[in-house]
Design an enzyme around this catalytic site. Structure first.
Site, PDB file in Angstrom:
ATOM      1  N   GLY A 279       0.819  -1.206   0.000  1.00  0.00           N
ATOM      2  CA  GLY A 279       0.000   0.000   0.000  1.00  0.00           C
ATOM      3  C   GLY A 279       0.852   1.254   0.000  1.00  0.00           C
ATOM      4  CB  SER A 280       0.116   4.634   1.263  1.00  0.00           C
ATOM      5  OG  SER A 280      -1.048   4.812   0.488  1.00  0.00           O
ATOM      6  CB  THR A 281       4.410   1.472   3.506  1.00  0.00           C
ATOM      7  OG1 THR A 281       4.109   0.238   2.839  1.00  0.00           O
ATOM      8  CG2 THR A 281       3.545   1.598   4.749  1.00  0.00           C
ATOM      9  CG  MET A 282       6.005   0.689  -3.026  1.00  0.00           C
ATOM     10  SD  MET A 282       7.078  -0.532  -2.222  1.00  0.00           S
ATOM     11  CE  MET A 282       8.172  -0.938  -3.594  1.00  0.00           C
TER      12      MET A 282
END
Length: 580
Positions: A279-282
């Site tokens: 998810g947005s941790t990427m």
């Protein structure tokens, strides 16, 4: 008379000749035959090496036990004592008798393995013919289920089966010795003759794990799973400067001191062996590529996220904020966790630059931590990326990572762009490898720090008197034919203290069904609570006394540009509804 006397003389002469043959000529042969019936070479059991945490606290030790064995024919010779023996061994008499009869032609069989010495002594004190004891060792884990996924366990022969017990089995196991003994006809040892082979006890192993931090993470993760009804959860904590794993916890778990269940999912170290879409941790790694390209700085150029929807090549990329976040700087994309902003940045980048940046952070390959069964994750070859795929990869769909990989990536950002191989062994030589320029890494940490400030997605990760750099992530779970509509991975990755990074933590909560499902709602508080205790235990000095965490002046959210002023409430990242 002469004939009779001559006959007796011949007999006497034959006896003398036979005696001479037995005691002189064939003495060696018959001595060997006799010794073979009473001399035995018996193993000398050795203790398996102990496993300690980084502070010398025992995590796995070997305790002496006794295994009861028998010569079946000897025991069957006194059948009236079999019920008495069965009772002492807590066995059914008929089952014991049948087992003995099945092995009646053997000279050795185990009756019961690894009994407590007191109970075994009581069995041996019964003096049942053919029943003997053999000293062995049994593994004991003082921390039980708290460290079970890291340590693994041993089998009945004390050989490692999973975890670090398996990875370092040759180091820990040692080598059994051997001695030659004289046994009586009942199998009892009556004399030790010589030591044939010297025993070599197993060597001790000191891990990087801090048992205190491990307990903190375990208790907090268990409380979160109970509160949210999640299917499972994992947490990894790394030392930024060395890459050492200070804690690795998974739930559900198991107690290696008890009888193991038949559910393999309980024994799996999900933090190292299970993959998920980050998810947005990427987005942190997408911005690493953007900053490295020279096209972007933390404050420019501005990216238009107005409207909250971006239709790109037939795919609707959207943000959770109704109406969008207006025009954002690259820092604002991180602060607000804008999918639109991350996608537009990715579209503008060279495909191979973006792919090579992901690969440099070890996505798509193992971290080489040495943990058995560690997964490599998945990252599609950059030469085959389409433009729409590249936009989707930018906010964490289409690639798979492990919690350990993600933690290692954020530790690399925290340590000025150099990567250490994650290690479970304290003090191991672990040379660093440069991944991104130090200035890029420093800028990224400052950008990630804005997520915990007012208006960011990770305000629940704040820690009193410490700066925190972090990124939240919320991803729909993949299922056959697409993505589950109402099942999510709540992900969080954080660095603390942000000004002088010491620790990195990653939290994964799978399918929370109560109290929210966003990474900023579910996983961020776990990070804050665990790290608050870890920083105190490690005596890490505060870097944020008297600033906004403590109620002082509010910092500006680092160049965030939008149509609305920042609010002291968490904005959440939007999981994509449909990802091809």
């Amino acid at each position: 008379m002469a004939l009779v006397m001559g006959l007796f003389g011949l007999i006497a002469l034959g006896l003398v000749a036979r005696a001479f043959d037995l005691q002189v000529v064939s003495k060696g042969f018959y001595q060997a035959q006799g010794d073979s019936r009473f001399l035995r070479v018996m193993p000398i059991s050795v203790s398996r090496g102990a496993i300690f945490d980084r502070n010398g606290e025992p995590l796995a030790v070997s305790t002496p036990v006794v295994s009861i064995w028998a010569i079946p024919g000897e025991v069957l010779g006194e059948p009236e004592r079999i019920p008495e023996l069965a009772k002492a061994l807590q066995m059914d008499p008929s089952d014991l008798k049948q087992k003995l009869q099945q092995h009646a032609d053997r000279e050795f069989m185990y009756l019961r393995r690894r009994m407590q010495p007191e109970a075994a002594d009581a069995v041996l004190a019964m003096n049942i013919p053919g029943v003997n004891g053999q000293r062995e060792y049994r593994r004991y884990y003082p921390s039980g289920e708290v460290t079970s996924h890291v340590l693994g366990f041993t089998n009945i022969d004390d050989h490692g089966q999973e975890g670090l017990e398996l990875a370092y089995d040759n180091w820990l196991a040692g080598k059994a010795g051997a001695k030659r003994v004289v046994r009586d006809r009942q199998g009892h040892v009556v004399e030790d003759l010589e030591q044939v082979k010297d025993p070599q006890p197993g060597r001790d192993l000191t891990l990087s794990i801090d048992r205190r931090i491990q307990f903190l993470a375990f208790n907090e993760l268990r409380a979160t799973v109970e509160r949210t009804g999640a299917d499972f959860a994992s947490m990894v904590i790394l030392d930024v400067a060395t890459g050492e794993v200070l804690a690795m916890v998974n739930l559900p778990t198991y107690n290696p001191n008890a009888k193991l269940s038949n559910n393999p999912g309980e024994r799996r170290n999900r933090a190292a062996t299970d993959v998920f879409e980050p998810g947005s941790t990427m987005k942190a790694f997408t911005l690493a590529a953007a900053l490295s390209s020279g096209k972007y700085t933390p404050t420019s150029p501005l990216i238009d996220t107005t409207g909250g929807h971006f239709m790109y090549l037939g795919h609707d990329i959207h943000d959770v904020e109704r109406g969008g976040n207006g025009w954002l700087t690259p820092t604002g994309v991180i602060t607000k966790s804008s999918n639109i902003g991350a996608a537009k940045i990715a579209i503008s980048l060279d495909t191979m630059l973006m792919y090579n940046t992901y690969r440099a952070f070890n996505f798509g390959s193992s971290t080489d931590s040495g943990f058995p069964g560690e997964a490599s994750g998945y990252l599609k070859n950059g030469a085959t990326w389409g433009q729409r795929e590249k936009a989707i990869f930018a906010y964490g769909y289409g690639e798979n990572v492990t919690a350990l990989q993600l933690a290692n990536g954020y530790a690399t950002i925290a340590d000025n762009g150099v990567m250490h191989r994650p290690s479970f062994i304290k003090g191991v030589d672990n040379p660093a490898k440069a991944i991104v320029a130090p200035e890029v890494a420093h800028e990224l940490v400052k950008m990630l720090e804005t997520t915990t400030q007012p208006g960011g997605t990770a305000t629940k990760a704040r820690i009193a008197n410490y700066t925190v750099a972090a990124k939240t992530g919320t991803a729909h779970k993949a299922q056959a034919g697409g993505y589950a509509k109402n099942s999510y991975e709540a992900v969080f990755a954080g660095i603390v203290p942000a000004d002088h990074p010491r620790l990195v933590g990653v939290v994964i909560v799978d399918n929370p069904v109560k109290g929210g499902y966003y990474g900023g709602q579910v996983s961020a508080p776990v990070f804050a609570n665990v790290m608050t205790g870890a920083l105190r235990l490690l005596d890490v000095p505060p870097d944020n006394i008297g600033r906004w965490y403590a109620g002082g002046p509010v910092q500006s959210p680092s160049g965030l540009v939008g149509s609305k002023p920042p609010e002291d409430a968490p904005a959440e990242e939007a999981p994509a509804d449909e990802v091809p």
